[in-house]
Design a protein around this motif. Structure first.
Motif, short mmCIF file in Angstrom:
data_model
loop_
_atom_site.label_atom_id
_atom_site.label_comp_id
_atom_site.label_asym_id
_atom_site.label_seq_id
_atom_site.Cartn_x
_atom_site.Cartn_y
_atom_site.Cartn_z
N MET B 127 0.81 -1.21 0.00
CA MET B 127 0.00 0.00 0.00
C MET B 127 0.85 1.26 0.00
O MET B 127 0.39 2.33 -0.40
N LEU B 128 2.07 1.13 0.45
CA LEU B 128 2.94 2.31 0.40
C LEU B 128 3.60 2.47 -0.96
O LEU B 128 3.72 3.56 -1.50
N GLU B 132 0.14 3.99 -7.19
CA GLU B 132 -0.88 4.92 -6.69
C GLU B 132 -0.91 4.99 -5.17
O GLU B 132 -1.80 5.61 -4.60
N GLY B 133 0.07 4.36 -4.56
CA GLY B 133 0.04 4.19 -3.11
C GLY B 133 0.45 5.40 -2.30
O GLY B 133 0.72 6.47 -2.82
N TYR B 134 0.52 5.20 -0.97
CA TYR B 134 0.71 6.29 -0.03
C TYR B 134 2.01 7.06 -0.24
O TYR B 134 2.04 8.28 -0.14
N LEU B 135 3.09 6.37 -0.50
CA LEU B 135 4.37 7.08 -0.65
C LEU B 135 4.27 8.11 -1.76
O LEU B 135 4.65 9.27 -1.60
N ASN B 136 3.76 7.66 -2.89
CA ASN B 136 3.64 8.60 -4.00
C ASN B 136 2.59 9.64 -3.76
O ASN B 136 2.72 10.78 -4.21
N PHE C 38 -6.46 6.19 -1.58
CA PHE C 38 -5.25 6.85 -2.08
C PHE C 38 -5.62 8.17 -2.68
O PHE C 38 -5.77 8.31 -3.89
N SER C 39 -5.79 9.17 -1.84
CA SER C 39 -6.11 10.48 -2.38
C SER C 39 -4.90 11.39 -2.23
O SER C 39 -3.99 11.10 -1.44
N GLN C 236 -4.62 -3.10 -10.04
CA GLN C 236 -5.28 -1.82 -9.84
C GLN C 236 -6.67 -1.97 -9.25
O GLN C 236 -7.21 -1.05 -8.67
N ARG C 237 -7.22 -3.20 -9.41
CA ARG C 237 -8.60 -3.37 -8.93
C ARG C 237 -8.64 -3.89 -7.51
O ARG C 237 -9.66 -4.35 -7.04
#
Lengths: 367, 289, 273
Positions: B127-128, B132-136, C38-39, C236-237
């Protein structure tokens, strides 16, 4: 109550003999003492008698019966351990009751017996406490109580006094003596402190390096030690040992040392040549206090040690080591002062230079 | 302990359950590996004996060398960073927080990551690190260009960072324990002599913690070599072969390509390597004891 | 406070954020709506940036996902119990009979080396083993494998604790008349006390966290929560909040053990090495 015999018992650990061909006879209903320095094998002998270990060689007999393969319970043996070995998670009461519970005795009988022993050893008011809450002396009594409570025939005490304070030790010695007398069983005491043996043992075995050096009463060991080691070890203050020479003429036999010379009529079969002379500190006295004795010599004071109501004076008399003299008084002098010391010829111990065995006492030579 | 006869059988009975259980499987594993590495199991056809062919194939397999290099980078650099970082934090903890209760609480917080499953740690880092994860997301929010954490250039390093995150607490704990066993007097002497912090570290601290540091390093190195959970969860060796460490390559051969014979060869080789490293580890351990 | 100290404390704080931050993010992700996950900028303060909801957890508990935790619990617990019992006996042997056959130092080290074997190197033979026995993907296979790999650890930990019990206490027990079994039950185990509990906890934790064997020896019928996780990753899903929820739930037992046994974790490392 049984007579205990060890016949040629040996126990090896990693091929090394911890107990080396030991034979002992322990008469029944006695207070027997096994004395020795650390690593002498005495603890292992205790474990062998108790049945906690099995000998690699030899047999162990109780009243003539071979008990070598029996365990402590079957031998009716009780042990009080050096570090008390109390169960930390049980109260003092439960500790003492433990052997009885395993014998499946009824509860009220257990209670009665535990209370009896506890009262006898004066710990009945501490029975609800855990070992961690008890003092050293109390823990010792609980350990002894646990050993007494099961009416065993042989009670083994493994260095019971070594963890106690000096002052308590003297009291406990007297108590142990009293207990043995009253309980009338076979009590075997293992210790490294000669004082314990001297005040308690009816018969004493001295061990070193796995072997029994000498077995006898206190007098035997004190007056006729088998060798220098026994002589030094078995004494209140360590015996003085120094070089000497025996010279024979037709009818006289002379003993010469650096500090004195004395002659006797040639009666014994003492061989000529170099010897080691032994002299106990308590057999010497200070001329200033008690007057001259048969043999006297001079020296310089190096140190005075007051121990209790006695004084140990360390003297430099020109020998390789300092001489110790013990006097039953408080004696204080300056370091470097001259002093004259005397003793009687009968106090001499004459040991062989080669094998360090006792050859004669001064008293033998006087005739 | 008493034995009714000199050769009591109790000690053997005590070991039997453990030994039977362990060897019921281990006794199969080693012979199977040794047998299988001399054979091949081509699909559709029967087993064939191939002698040393598998071993030769392994020695000529370029992918093996790539995998080994990646393993050295991952385990070597990873362990180095974990041990140094762990040491710095442990010493900082001891020197900066004097209140024992607070220090203990903080230590407990720091230990959290290593109590988690590798799989859960993988989730956290997916997830990081995912594009598209948190780090980015954080980087973008600060106006910085996002980093392709799971690309060919970065994936192995990202995995190393994830492992550092999870396992730095282990050296930290070991060194902390060693550091707290140093008697205070040793430092009082250093203060009296007005020694500089670096000298104090060199002369007082280091001799005491040296052993913990070595044990921690060896331990982590072996474990980084052995554990491929994150590799399976996060990158699956990719992209391409970018995160293919030797352990993962063995895994791939075993379950991906199903070259049983070759997989056994690789397995055996890695086993022997692990045993050798462990042997050195235990020697260092025993010398202390 | 000198500026060096302030700098150091800031450094520690940064390390703290680095250590706990990712975990925190995972927890809050499990309470987010999928679109909130993820915003840019990331929404990290509950009730402020986003409203926490239980959608992810509802998803978990309404599917077989929840049952994977039960499977993990069963497998880890049974294997731990067997491993600790067996390990207790062996540890006692190693501690009290170091000269007896099978109890000496060499045997001890051999067992410990087994722990250091790479799972990826042995998993292929193990899988073929279970396939051959027709037991692949069964509870028995996984539990048995887990037990085997837990025994050496249990032995190592327990042996240290047995060493701490003075031999003379056991001698006294023998002299009192305790048989071996009674001695073990009434004296040794009570005195092992919390050490045994810590061993159980640690062994269980390793099994709860285990991934590779669960994935390959089981994974079809018998699915632990760790083996289930790869199935949730759909590129991605991926349902990130569900993913995070599974991770959070899986991290609860380790957290509990860390809190309950915190003193023992320190003791294990302080005393032993």
């Amino acid at each position: 109550m049984p007579e205990i015999k060890l016949e040629n018992v040996s126990k090896l650990i990693d091929q090394k003999p911890i107990v080396d061909n030991v034979s002992l006879e322990i008469p029944d209903k006695s207070l027997f003492c096994i004395l020795g320095p650390p690593r002498s094998g005495k603890s292992m002998v205790m474990r062998l008698i108790a049945g906690l270990e099995i000998p690699d060689k030899g047999r162990i007999l109780f009243d003539g019966e071979d008990v070598t393969s029996l365990g402590p319970v079957e031998r009716k043996v009780a042990v009080a351990f050096q570090d008390f070995a109390l169960y930390p998670h049980l109260t003092a009461f439960d500790n003492i009751a433990s052997p009885l519970k395993l014998m499946k005795l009824p509860k009220d009988e257990i209670r009665r017996r535990v209370m009896d022993v506890a009262r006898y050893l004066k710990i009945d008011h501490r029975l609800t406490h855990y070992p961690s809450e008890l003092s050293g002396g109390e823990k010792q009594r609980v350990a002894i109580a646990r050993a007494l409570v099961k009416n065993a025939e042989v009670i083994l005490l493994d260095e019971p006094l070594v963890r106690l304070d000096y002052k308590i030790r003297e009291d406990m010695r007297a108590e142990l003596y009293k207990i043995q007398r009253e309980v009338g069983k076979n009590v075997i005491l293992i210790t490294s402190d000669p004082l314990d043996a001297m005040s308690l043992g009816e018969r004493i075995a001295i061990m070193n390096e796995g072997k029994v050096l000498q077995l006898g009463t206190m007098e035997d060991l004190y007056e006729t030690p088998a060798n220098i080691l026994v002589g030094r070890y078995f004494g209140v203050v360590e015996m003085n040992i120094f070089d000497g020479e025996v010279v024979k003429t037709n009818d006289m036999i002379s003993i010469k040392t650096k500090i004195f010379e004395t002659s006797f009529k040639n009666t014994g079969n003492l061989p000529e040549g170099k010897v080691k002379i032994g002299l106990r500190p308590e057999h010497m006295s200070i001329v200033e206090l008690s007057g001259k004795k048969e043999i006297n010599f001079k020296g310089k004071i190096v140190l005075t040690e007051v121990v209790g109501s006695d004084t140990i004076v360390h003297i430099d008399a020109g020998l390789k080591e300092l001489l110790r003299v013990s006097v039953p008084a408080i004696y204080r002098r300056q370091i470097g002062e001259g002093i004259e010391v005397g003793f009687n010829a009968e106090s001499l111990y004459i040991f062989s230079s080669e094998d360090e065995k006792l050859l004669a006492r001064g008293g033998d030579l006087i005739g | 302990m008493p034995s009714r006869s000199k050769y009591s059988r109790l000690p053997i009975f005590l070991q039997l359950p453990a030994t039977i259980i362990i060897w019921s499987l281990v006794g199969y594993v080693l012979p199977w590996l040794i047998f299988t590495l001399f054979h091949r199991y081509p699909l559709g056809r029967s087993v064939e004996f191939v002698g040393l062919d598998n071993i030769i194939m392994m020695l000529q397999d370029k992918r093996v060398y790539g995998a080994v290099l990646r393993t050295v980078y991952y385990a070597g650099l990873g362990t180095l960073i974990e041990v140094i970082l762990g040491m710095v934090v442990a010493l900082a903890l001891v020197n900066l927080i004097k209140n024992e209760k607070i220090r203990f609480a903080v230590l407990m917080l720091f230990l959290l990551p290593m109590c988690l499953s590798e799989a859960v740690a993988s989730i956290i880092w997916i997830m990081l690190a995912t594009p598209e994860g948190y780090l980015n997301c954080f980087l973008r929010a600060l106006g910085i260009k996002p980093i392709p954490w799971l690309s060919i250039q970065w994936s192995l390093t990202t995995l190393m960072i994830a492992d550092i995150w999870q396992w730095t607490p282990l050296p930290l704990l070991l060194i902390y324990a060693a550091r707290t066993s140093i008697p205070a007097e040793a430092y009082e002497v250093a203060e009296l002599d007005r020694l500089s912090p670096w000298t104090t570290f060199r002369i007082v601290t280091w001799p005491y913690i040296k052993y913990a540091v070595i044990v921690a390093a060896l331990f982590r190195m072996i474990l980084m070599y052995i554990t491929i959970d994150k590799f399976i969860m996060i990158t699956y060796g990719g992209p391409g072969h970018a995160s293919e460490v030797i352990g993962f390559y063995v895994f791939l051969q075993s379950f991906g390509y199903r070259n049983i014979g070759y997989a056994a060869t690789l397995s055996f080789a890695t086993l022997v390597t692990a045993a050798i490293i462990t042997y050195f580890f235990w020697n260092a351990f025993r010398r202390r004891e | 406070m000198g500026w060096k100290k302030i700098l150091g404390l800031i450094g520690l704080a940064i390390y703290g954020v680095w250590t706990l931050g990712p975990y925190y993010l995972t927890i809050i992700t499990s309470f987010k709506k999928l679109t909130d996950v993820f915003s840019i900028p990331p929404k990290i303060i509950p009730y402020f940036d986003f409203t926490p909801i239980l959608e992810a957890y509802e998803r978990v508990f309404s599917t077989k996902a929840a049952w994977t935790f039960v499977t993990s619990l069963i497998v880890a617990s049974i294997a731990t119990i067997i491993a600790v019992l067996v390990g207790l006996l062996a540890a006692y042997g190693f501690s009290r009979f170091p000269k007896a056959p099978m109890n000496d130092e060499r045997s001890f080290f051999i067992q410990l080396t087994l722990r250091m074997l790479p799972p990826f190197a042995v998993i292929l033979p193990i899988v073929t083993y279970w396939v051959f026995l027709g037991l692949i993907d069964t509870y028995f296979a996984l539990i048995w494998t887990y037990t085997i790999f837990s025994v050496p650890l249990a032995i190592w930990l327990i042996k240290g604790f047995v060493d701490e019990i003075p031999k003379s206490v056991e001698d006294a027990a023998i002299a009192d008349g305790y048989s071996f079994g009674a001695r073990l039950r009434r004296i040794v185990i009570p005195l092992l006390g919390a050490g045994l509990a810590a061993t159980v906890a640690l062994t269980w934790l390793f099994l709860w966290n285990e991934f590779l064997f669960a994935l390959k020896i089981a994974g079809g019928e018998v699915v632990t929560y760790t083996a289930y996780l790869p199935q949730l990753r759909l590129g991605q899903r991926t349902l990130w909040n569900v993913y995070a929820a599974m991770g959070t739930l899986g991290s609860i037992p380790p957290l509990i053990i860390l809190i309950v046994f915190r003193k023992y974790i320190i003791r294990l490392y302080l005393g032993r090495r």
